[in-house]
Design a protein around this motif. Structure first.
Motif, PDB file in Angstrom:
ATOM      1  N   CYS A  49       0.649  -1.271   0.052  1.00 42.79           N
ATOM      2  CA  CYS A  49      -0.114  -0.054   0.028  1.00 42.79           C
ATOM      3  C   CYS A  49       0.777   1.182   0.159  1.00 42.79           C
ATOM      4  O   CYS A  49       0.470   2.393  -0.725  1.00 42.79           O
ATOM      5  CB  CYS A  49      -0.807  -0.080   1.141  1.00 42.79           C
ATOM      6  SG  CYS A  49      -2.376  -1.055   0.964  1.00 42.79           S
ATOM      7  N   THR A  50       1.992   1.076   0.645  1.00 48.68           N
ATOM      8  CA  THR A  50       2.892   2.288   0.827  1.00 48.68           C
ATOM      9  C   THR A  50       3.250   2.550  -0.588  1.00 48.68           C
ATOM     10  O   THR A  50       3.546   3.671  -1.138  1.00 48.68           O
ATOM     11  CB  THR A  50       3.946   1.958   1.926  1.00 48.68           C
ATOM     12  OG1 THR A  50       3.489   1.792   3.234  1.00 48.68           O
ATOM     13  CG2 THR A  50       4.984   3.083   1.803  1.00 48.68           C
ATOM     14  N   TRP A  79       1.940   1.864  -3.455  1.00 49.93           N
ATOM     15  CA  TRP A  79       1.142   2.232  -4.415  1.00 49.93           C
ATOM     16  C   TRP A  79       0.729   3.945  -4.049  1.00 49.93           C
ATOM     17  O   TRP A  79       0.549   4.502  -4.963  1.00 49.93           O
ATOM     18  CB  TRP A  79      -0.248   1.563  -4.331  1.00 49.93           C
ATOM     19  CG  TRP A  79      -0.172  -0.133  -4.709  1.00 49.93           C
ATOM     20  CD1 TRP A  79      -0.527  -0.997  -3.927  1.00 49.93           C
ATOM     21  CD2 TRP A  79       0.469  -0.553  -5.726  1.00 49.93           C
ATOM     22  NE1 TRP A  79      -0.046  -2.125  -4.556  1.00 49.93           N
ATOM     23  CE2 TRP A  79       0.399  -1.890  -5.877  1.00 49.93           C
ATOM     24  CE3 TRP A  79       0.847   0.036  -7.097  1.00 49.93           C
ATOM     25  CZ2 TRP A  79       0.624  -2.701  -7.037  1.00 49.93           C
ATOM     26  CZ3 TRP A  79       1.116  -0.468  -8.055  1.00 49.93           C
ATOM     27  CH2 TRP A  79       1.136  -2.236  -8.272  1.00 49.93           C
ATOM     28  N   ARG A  80       0.737   4.151  -2.683  1.00 51.98           N
ATOM     29  CA  ARG A  80       0.580   5.677  -2.484  1.00 51.98           C
ATOM     30  C   ARG A  80       1.455   6.570  -2.881  1.00 51.98           C
ATOM     31  O   ARG A  80       1.326   7.781  -2.939  1.00 51.98           O
ATOM     32  CB  ARG A  80       0.260   5.421  -0.975  1.00 51.98           C
ATOM     33  CG  ARG A  80      -1.266   5.110  -0.642  1.00 51.98           C
ATOM     34  CD  ARG A  80      -1.418   4.635   0.840  1.00 51.98           C
ATOM     35  NE  ARG A  80      -2.856   4.033   1.000  1.00 51.98           N
ATOM     36  CZ  ARG A  80      -3.114   3.282   2.153  1.00 51.98           C
ATOM     37  NH1 ARG A  80      -2.224   3.138   3.265  1.00 51.98           N
ATOM     38  NH2 ARG A  80      -4.200   2.781   2.158  1.00 51.98           N
ATOM     39  N   SER A 117       1.535   8.274  -8.455  1.00 56.65           N
ATOM     40  CA  SER A 117       0.730   9.288  -8.915  1.00 56.65           C
ATOM     41  C   SER A 117      -0.692   8.582  -9.642  1.00 56.65           C
ATOM     42  O   SER A 117      -0.493   7.987 -10.599  1.00 56.65           O
ATOM     43  CB  SER A 117       1.169  10.416  -9.995  1.00 56.65           C
ATOM     44  OG  SER A 117       0.399  11.481 -10.406  1.00 56.65           O
ATOM     45  N   ARG A 123      -7.129   3.793  -6.791  1.00 60.25           N
ATOM     46  CA  ARG A 123      -6.603   3.728  -5.329  1.00 60.25           C
ATOM     47  C   ARG A 123      -6.094   2.187  -4.917  1.00 60.25           C
ATOM     48  O   ARG A 123      -6.336   1.467  -5.586  1.00 60.25           O
ATOM     49  CB  ARG A 123      -8.184   3.998  -4.539  1.00 60.25           C
ATOM     50  CG  ARG A 123      -9.029   2.807  -4.787  1.00 60.25           C
ATOM     51  CD  ARG A 123     -10.462   3.113  -4.075  1.00 60.25           C
ATOM     52  NE  ARG A 123     -11.445   2.121  -4.353  1.00 60.25           N
ATOM     53  CZ  ARG A 123     -11.655   1.052  -3.484  1.00 60.25           C
ATOM     54  NH1 ARG A 123     -10.604   1.137  -2.356  1.00 60.25           N
ATOM     55  NH2 ARG A 123     -12.454   0.163  -3.656  1.00 60.25           N
ATOM     56  N   ALA A 124      -5.373   2.565  -3.686  1.00 59.85           N
ATOM     57  CA  ALA A 124      -4.543   1.460  -3.161  1.00 59.85           C
ATOM     58  C   ALA A 124      -5.944   0.726  -2.175  1.00 59.85           C
ATOM     59  O   ALA A 124      -6.455   1.345  -1.403  1.00 59.85           O
ATOM     60  CB  ALA A 124      -3.432   1.717  -2.511  1.00 59.85           C
ATOM     61  N   LEU A 131      -3.750  -2.507  -6.593  1.00 59.28           N
ATOM     62  CA  LEU A 131      -4.280  -1.022  -6.984  1.00 59.28           C
ATOM     63  C   LEU A 131      -5.281  -1.245  -7.945  1.00 59.28           C
ATOM     64  O   LEU A 131      -5.192  -2.244  -8.720  1.00 59.28           O
ATOM     65  CB  LEU A 131      -2.889  -0.414  -7.998  1.00 59.28           C
ATOM     66  CG  LEU A 131      -3.355   0.823  -8.566  1.00 59.28           C
ATOM     67  CD1 LEU A 131      -2.989   1.918  -7.378  1.00 59.28           C
ATOM     68  CD2 LEU A 131      -2.346   1.119  -9.676  1.00 59.28           C
ATOM     69  N   TRP A 157      -2.031   5.017 -13.099  1.00 54.49           N
ATOM     70  CA  TRP A 157      -1.196   5.261 -11.938  1.00 54.49           C
ATOM     71  C   TRP A 157       0.140   5.208 -12.727  1.00 54.49           C
ATOM     72  O   TRP A 157       0.715   4.386 -13.635  1.00 54.49           O
ATOM     73  CB  TRP A 157      -1.279   4.034 -11.237  1.00 54.49           C
ATOM     74  CG  TRP A 157      -0.360   4.132  -9.844  1.00 54.49           C
ATOM     75  CD1 TRP A 157      -0.741   4.490  -8.783  1.00 54.49           C
ATOM     76  CD2 TRP A 157       1.007   3.473  -9.667  1.00 54.49           C
ATOM     77  NE1 TRP A 157       0.407   4.434  -7.727  1.00 54.49           N
ATOM     78  CE2 TRP A 157       1.441   3.799  -8.614  1.00 54.49           C
ATOM     79  CE3 TRP A 157       1.876   2.627 -10.585  1.00 54.49           C
ATOM     80  CZ2 TRP A 157       2.586   3.315  -7.925  1.00 54.49           C
ATOM     81  CZ3 TRP A 157       2.962   2.164  -9.995  1.00 54.49           C
ATOM     82  CH2 TRP A 157       3.465   2.846  -8.730  1.00 54.49           C
TER      83      TRP A 157
END
Length: 451
Positions: A53-54, A56-57, A60, A65-66, A74, A101
């Motif tokens: 998750c980190t 993917w976040r 850009s 969304r993660a 994603l 993304w």
């Protein structure tokens, strides 16, 4: 016995001139998520990936969304736009909603001559993904956005495909590989970013889920021969054995039939080693009575409709990762010592090599590109391989001389039967592993920059 068909005849021919002039490598980019592994002697490889998750976040997103959970991913949060795509292999034009993304820029620890991206994703019916790469050269210029693949697990919505004729005069994409056109010039790719475009049928809440996106960048020595390694392990893994030649003439629409299926046959062996396999429902399309229908299934769902073959490296990795709780990547190793490290941890590998008949004692054939599954080493250090280019399943297990096998796998230049210089893969392999590896396996994978 039918000889294994070349994995990438077009790529080999295209790189022949470069091989004559300078270094020929095979590789791809990476991300800052994992510490790079100190390369083996003679190898320069940078692996990296985005899968948490980190991660993917950190990129850009536009509509993506993660999502957390046992395996973060994603997904499409909302449609950022709508586009029409005409499938070049069916002629069908359809509308798709999409979200995108883009990864952070990753500066490779290895200024690279080649880059190979790979991905793990779920793509339910009505969805598909596109993977692109943009890089910066050592001269400060940037590449265009190159399409590295248009992919779906099935073949009902789009036909999974590579994209030909991508070049900017400095680099080109050959099927699944970004390659600097003239490595001898000293030009290298020093950084890159990857872009995902997630597609779905308009008006639905469907979404692909991308579990892992990564790349491998490398620049290996320009060599016809490689240093000999010292044997360090005697162990054999119990990997199922399948012959591609059992399927000769079957489903010729997929790479002319089983005699060309070294890659999906090898993939199926390792998928089953990890306890996964297609269901009876999955295999319902296969003609009744055919032996090992799961190999036919692997051929169909690794097939690249542009390349017209089942040997697209990332497509094989992506296929393996469609099975429950599986991860996969394309990478490069630097020595048989690296392979011993994996086998010691219980991880077999699929390796790519090319050779003349007389260069590999006991093979009984020569090939311009072939995949095998390395399952262990003898007490003398020789390589134990499940070689799908065998007449039947019982004959698949082979023992090949360590020094011969090491050279045909790791070299980057070779001579063909006509005495012309051709390229070698320089240690390319596919690795598949459970999403929850053992602590030992996790440490080993992390040491190679794959976790």
């Amino acid at each position: 016995m039918n000889r294994p068909t070349s994995r990438r005849t077009v790529l080999t021919a295209a790189l022949a001139a470069a091989a004559t002039a300078g270094a020929v490598s095979s590789a791809g980019p990476a991300a800052a998520a994992s510490p790079p592994r100190a390369p083996s002697a003679g190898a320069a490889v940078d692996n990296s990936s985005w899968h948490t998750c980190t991660d993917w976040r950190a990129g850009s997103g536009a509509g993506t969304r993660a999502v957390a959970g046992r395996r973060p991913g994603l997904v499409i949060g909302h449609a950022e736009g709508r586009t029409e795509y005409t499938d070049p292999h069916t002629g069908t034009t359809a509308a798709w909603e999409y979200a995108t993304w883009t990864s952070p820029v990753h500066r490779s620890t290895v200024p690279a001559t080649e880059v190979i991206a790979s991905w793990n994703a779920d793509t339910p019916a009505g969805t598909w993904i596109q993977i692109e790469l943009q890089g910066r050269y050592s001269d400060g210029a940037s590449t265009p956005w190159y399409v590295m693949g248009r992919w779906a697990a099935g073949d009902g919505d789009i036909r999974r495909t590579s994209v030909d004729d991508q070049t900017d005069g400095k680099s080109s994409v050959w099927t699944d590989t970004f390659s600097v056109d003239d490595p001898a010039s000293g030009l290298r790719l020093v950084s890159y970013r990857l872009r995902l475009t997630l597609h779905r049928t308009p008006g639905t809440r469907l979404t692909p889920t991308v579990r892992r996106l990564g790349a491998m960048a490398s620049d290996v020595p320009d060599r016809f021969t490689v240093p000999a390694s010292t044997p360090g392990l005697a162990r054999e893994l119990r990997v199922p054995r399948y012959s591609q030649n059992v399927h000769a003439g079957q489903y010729p629409e997929y790479d002319n039939g089983g005699e060309a299926w070294c890659s999906p046959t090898s993939s199926q062996m390792i998928i089953e080693y990890w306890g996964r396999r297609p269901t009876a429902e999955d295999l319902a399309w296969v003609k009744p009575g055919l032996a090992d229908p799961q190999v036919c299934h692997a051929a169909r769902f690794t097939y690249d409709y542009q390349y017209e073959g089942c040997g697209n490296w990332p497509f094989n990795a992506a296929y393996a990762a469609t099975y429950e709780e599986m991860s996969a990547a394309v990478t490069r190793l630097g020595s048989l010592t690296d392979l011993e490290t994996l086998i010691r941890a219980g991880i077999p590998a699929i390796t790519s090599q090319s050779f003349l008949k007389e260069e590999l004692t006991g093979a009984g054939y020569g090939t311009s590109g072939h995949l095998m599954t390395v399952i262990g080493f003898t007490a003398d250090g020789d390589v134990i391989a499940n070689d799908p280019a065998s007449p039947n399943n019982e004959a698949v297990r082979r023992v090949y001389k360590r020094r011969e096998w090491e050279n045909i796998w790791l070299r980057t230049k070779r001579y063909d039967a006509n005495g012309k210089v051709r390229s070698g893969t320089g240690g390319v392999c596919y690795l598949y592993w459970p999403a929850r590896p053992t602590p030992v396996q996790r440490r080993v994978l992390r040491s190679f920059g794959l976790l």
